[in-house]
Design a protein around this motif. Structure first.
Motif, mmCIF file in Angstrom:
data_model
loop_
_atom_site.group_PDB
_atom_site.id
_atom_site.type_symbol
_atom_site.label_atom_id
_atom_site.label_comp_id
_atom_site.label_asym_id
_atom_site.label_seq_id
_atom_site.Cartn_x
_atom_site.Cartn_y
_atom_site.Cartn_z
ATOM 1 N N HIS A 1 1.241 4.140 -3.228
ATOM 2 C CA HIS A 1 1.537 5.441 -2.813
ATOM 3 C C HIS A 1 2.985 5.279 -1.700
ATOM 4 O O HIS A 1 3.094 4.549 -1.801
ATOM 5 C CB HIS A 1 0.319 5.661 -0.549
ATOM 6 C CG HIS A 1 -0.853 5.986 -1.353
ATOM 7 N ND1 HIS A 1 -1.810 6.728 -1.911
ATOM 8 C CD2 HIS A 1 -1.064 4.881 -0.859
ATOM 9 C CE1 HIS A 1 -2.455 6.398 -1.443
ATOM 10 N NE2 HIS A 1 -2.809 5.570 -1.264
ATOM 11 N N ILE A 2 3.587 6.350 -2.777
ATOM 12 C CA ILE A 2 5.662 5.878 -2.652
ATOM 13 C C ILE A 2 5.749 7.591 -1.613
ATOM 14 O O ILE A 2 5.165 8.670 -2.010
ATOM 15 C CB ILE A 2 5.749 6.060 -3.557
ATOM 16 C CG1 ILE A 2 5.793 4.583 -4.099
ATOM 17 C CG2 ILE A 2 7.927 6.470 -3.498
ATOM 18 C CD1 ILE A 2 6.343 4.727 -5.746
ATOM 19 N N ASN B 1 3.596 16.711 -7.683
ATOM 20 C CA ASN B 1 2.569 16.799 -8.112
ATOM 21 C C ASN B 1 2.110 15.438 -9.533
ATOM 22 O O ASN B 1 1.335 15.830 -10.387
ATOM 23 C CB ASN B 1 3.154 17.914 -9.675
ATOM 24 C CG ASN B 1 4.476 17.357 -10.230
ATOM 25 O OD1 ASN B 1 5.397 17.250 -9.000
ATOM 26 N ND2 ASN B 1 4.514 17.713 -11.800
ATOM 27 N N ILE B 2 2.860 14.723 -8.890
ATOM 28 C CA ILE B 2 2.161 13.529 -9.036
ATOM 29 C C ILE B 2 1.617 12.536 -8.583
ATOM 30 O O ILE B 2 2.039 12.718 -7.794
ATOM 31 C CB ILE B 2 4.334 12.634 -9.700
ATOM 32 C CG1 ILE B 2 4.717 13.486 -10.728
ATOM 33 C CG2 ILE B 2 3.880 11.092 -9.986
ATOM 34 C CD1 ILE B 2 4.834 13.709 -12.172
ATOM 35 N N PRO B 3 0.823 12.252 -8.731
ATOM 36 C CA PRO B 3 -0.276 11.030 -7.901
ATOM 37 C C PRO B 3 0.334 10.147 -7.765
ATOM 38 O O PRO B 3 1.230 9.304 -8.130
ATOM 39 C CB PRO B 3 -1.450 11.191 -9.447
ATOM 40 C CG PRO B 3 -1.095 11.855 -9.772
ATOM 41 C CD PRO B 3 0.170 12.482 -9.786
ATOM 42 N N GLY B 4 -0.370 10.074 -6.036
ATOM 43 C CA GLY B 4 0.946 8.312 -5.410
ATOM 44 C C GLY B 4 1.824 8.979 -5.337
ATOM 45 O O GLY B 4 2.427 8.118 -4.033
ATOM 46 N N ALA C 1 7.845 4.896 -13.038
ATOM 47 C CA ALA C 1 6.698 5.491 -13.488
ATOM 48 C C ALA C 1 5.404 3.792 -13.439
ATOM 49 O O ALA C 1 6.117 3.234 -12.861
ATOM 50 C CB ALA C 1 6.294 5.413 -15.582
ATOM 51 N N ASN C 2 4.746 4.654 -13.084
ATOM 52 C CA ASN C 2 2.919 3.928 -12.290
ATOM 53 C C ASN C 2 3.368 3.143 -11.534
ATOM 54 O O ASN C 2 3.062 1.967 -10.880
ATOM 55 C CB ASN C 2 3.436 2.500 -13.454
ATOM 56 C CG ASN C 2 2.652 3.342 -14.715
ATOM 57 O OD1 ASN C 2 2.455 4.013 -15.117
ATOM 58 N ND2 ASN C 2 3.605 2.538 -15.916
ATOM 59 N N ASN C 3 4.106 4.196 -10.042
ATOM 60 C CA ASN C 3 4.111 3.880 -8.431
ATOM 61 C C ASN C 3 5.010 2.889 -8.601
ATOM 62 O O ASN C 3 4.922 1.263 -7.334
ATOM 63 C CB ASN C 3 3.573 4.118 -8.461
ATOM 64 C CG ASN C 3 1.890 4.579 -8.396
ATOM 65 O OD1 ASN C 3 2.409 6.042 -8.333
ATOM 66 N ND2 ASN C 3 0.976 5.513 -6.553
ATOM 67 N N LYS C 4 5.866 2.724 -9.544
ATOM 68 C CA LYS C 4 6.812 1.501 -8.857
ATOM 69 C C LYS C 4 8.452 1.893 -7.795
ATOM 70 O O LYS C 4 8.809 3.361 -8.235
ATOM 71 C CB LYS C 4 7.750 0.750 -10.277
ATOM 72 C CG LYS C 4 5.895 -0.289 -11.190
ATOM 73 C CD LYS C 4 6.897 -0.959 -11.597
ATOM 74 C CE LYS C 4 6.121 -1.611 -12.621
ATOM 75 N NZ LYS C 4 4.266 -0.955 -13.102
ATOM 76 N N ASP D 1 0.769 -1.248 -0.101
ATOM 77 C CA ASP D 1 0.188 0.357 0.288
ATOM 78 C C ASP D 1 0.915 1.290 0.181
ATOM 79 O O ASP D 1 0.755 2.002 -0.384
ATOM 80 C CB ASP D 1 -0.937 0.258 1.260
ATOM 81 C CG ASP D 1 -1.572 -1.426 1.684
ATOM 82 O OD1 ASP D 1 -2.364 -1.690 0.512
ATOM 83 O OD2 ASP D 1 -2.374 -1.950 2.189
ATOM 84 N N ILE D 2 2.012 1.096 0.871
ATOM 85 C CA ILE D 2 2.477 1.981 1.492
ATOM 86 C C ILE D 2 4.192 2.100 1.378
ATOM 87 O O ILE D 2 4.841 1.093 1.841
ATOM 88 C CB ILE D 2 2.022 3.168 2.599
ATOM 89 C CG1 ILE D 2 1.127 3.726 2.159
ATOM 90 C CG2 ILE D 2 3.401 4.060 2.388
ATOM 91 C CD1 ILE D 2 0.588 4.723 3.155
ATOM 92 N N ILE D 3 5.137 2.755 0.422
ATOM 93 C CA ILE D 3 6.287 2.151 0.115
ATOM 94 C C ILE D 3 7.336 3.686 0.567
ATOM 95 O O ILE D 3 6.885 4.850 0.070
ATOM 96 C CB ILE D 3 6.905 1.997 -0.935
ATOM 97 C CG1 ILE D 3 6.579 0.329 -1.190
ATOM 98 C CG2 ILE D 3 8.525 1.767 -0.835
ATOM 99 C CD1 ILE D 3 7.375 -0.032 -2.711
#
Length: 463
Positions: A137-138, A300-303, A117-120, A5-7
């Motif tokens: 979420h990062i 400014n980047i979601p997540g 990209a893509n929350n990785k 969920d969160i890193i």
């Protein structure tokens, strides 16, 4: 795919606190750390420096034992043992964070993390092996390191930064400290107490230049009394490390002066750790070395979020922790108040200690307030006299119209443990008269707060 969920990227007092609060809120959480859990604060900053300063304080007490009617023979210090004690305190704290990670079921991923990209996140370990992780979420909490000036390049031997300063193999006979913020003055005090000849060079007109001017002046007097050479309105133009020691060319108002020392400590602020973590690739907005975020630490980047030294605001451990908690509580959908950056306490742990919150007298006047100022010197305090720590004072600033507590500034023994009263009072929107009518215990250093408030309202008893 390793999915969370969160890193959290970075495990300093911002990162590890964020991870624990996230776990408490039911998020599956991981933390990425390239070195030691606890980050700079626990391993190379706040905590081990306090251990060094405690050794210095005990040494000072032993040297002045006769002031207390005691006789101590052959007082000496073992510099190596002092450093070892500091390192063992730091190790203990880092192990404590390891325990907290296990207790809160947080996965610790060792290595250097880079956002994709893509929350990785790709984490590269010490052997160069890269593994991908993914999270909804990062949170970036990568902190900061010592800033380096172009004319003062750090070589780790003759020109050092704070990290080396707390683990030197041998004690230098002479040291030049460049910069008089908290880091600079704490090391200046420690080495001076240990017997090193210390000169402190500050570009601005006052030592600890962010503090109230009266506090700065008192602090400079105390430093000079302790035998530290103070050079304000001065700057190190260049250093020559070719000989045995180091020669620093210092520009002063009177002209140039050459100072000789064994070592120069550069304590000229910090630089954020935002390189090579994927900000450019993702297009994360930055401004003057800081990541741009909103009140809830969203970039400014979601997540993707950022907290602590990498965002604007005071670079302090307690601020990073508060930001991390605010950030994940907002993610969890709790009702959250934005942090009031006007009510952040600052502490400096030299001797004498300094603690402050809110506006200085000058700032209050510039903001257009009509003010009441009260001051109570520790020389008039029974507890201070009994304990032999009479240097310093408490200064309070109130708005004359509504009684709002605008600022509180302390210098003296143990004041870093007293400032929380002012922080809490201001948070609760207390007035001067309420502080005055809250009965303070006698004899304590803390009653100086009440006495200073009484002075502001012309009701002081003990002056």
């Amino acid at each position: 795919m390793n999915t969370y969920d969160i890193i959290v990227l970075g495990s300093g007092p911002g990162g590890y606190v964020t991870a624990i609060r996230a776990s408490q809120l039911g998020f599956k959480t991981a933390i990425v750390e390239k070195e030691s859990l606890g980050g700079v604060c626990l391993n190379w900053g706040c905590i081990p420096t306090k251990a060094l300063l405690k050794s210095a304080q005990v040494f000072e007490y032993l040297k002045h034992a006769s002031d207390y009617g005691l006789t101590v023979d052959n007082v000496d210090k073992d510099f190596d043992a002092v450093v070892k004690r500091s390192r063992s305190v730091a190790e203990g704290m880092s192990k404590g964070v390891q325990f907290l990670m296990k207790k809160n079921k947080i996965d610790v991923i060792n290595g250097f993390g880079k956002l994709k990209a893509n929350n990785k996140i790709t984490v590269t370990d010490a052997d160069g092996k890269a593994t991908d992780y993914e999270a909804k979420h990062i949170v970036i909490a990568t902190g900061a390191r010592a800033r380096e000036l172009p004319n003062l390049p750090v070589d780790g031997k003759k020109v050092i930064e704070y990290r080396k300063a707390m683990s030197l193999e041998s004690q230098p006979k002479k040291m030049i400290v460049v910069g008089s913020g908290a880091i600079g003055v704490e090391f200046a005090h420690f080495y001076n107490a240990m017997g090193t000849e210390v000169t402190i060079v500050e570009f601005l007109p006052n030592l600890v230049p962010l503090e109230d001017e009266e506090v700065s002046k008192q602090f400079e007097r105390s430093f000079k009394k302790a035998g530290i050479k103070v050079m304000t309105n001065s700057s190190v133009e260049s250093v020559d490390t070719s000989g045995d020691g180091v020669k620093a060319t210092v520009k002063t108002k009177k002209g140039e002066e050459i100072l000789e020392a064994d070592v120069v400590l550069s304590a000229v602020g910090i630089k954020t750790n935002i390189e090579n973590i994927g900000l450019e690739e993702l297009g994360i907005a930055t401004d003057r070395d800081k990541i741009v975020v909103n009140d809830w630490y969203q970039t400014n980047i979601p997540g993707v979020y950022a907290i602590g030294d990498v965002v604007a605001g005071p670079a302090l451990a307690h601020v990073a922790s508060a930001e991390g908690i605010t950030c994940v509580e907002k993610i969890a959908g709790l009702h959250v108040e934005a942090i009031d950056y006007g009510n952040i306490p600052g502490c400096t742990y030299a001797t004498p200690e300094i603690a402050s919150v809110g506006m200085t007298e000058k700032q209050a006047k510039e903001a257009g307030y009509e003010i009441k100022v009260g001051k109570f010197p520790f020389s008039a305090s029974g507890k201070a006299s009994a304990s032999g720590n009479k240097d310093g004072f408490v200064k309070v600033i109130f708005d004359a119209k509504y009684g709002e507590w605008l600022g509180c500034h302390m210098i003296g023994a143990g004041v870093t443990d007293m400032i929380a009263e002012a922080v809490l009072g201001r948070k609760l929107e207390t007035t001067g008269h309420e502080v005055l009518k809250a009965i303070h215990p006698h004899p304590t250093m803390s009653e100086a707060v009440m006495e200073a408030v009484a002075d502001a309202y012309d009701e002081v008893i003990h002056l």
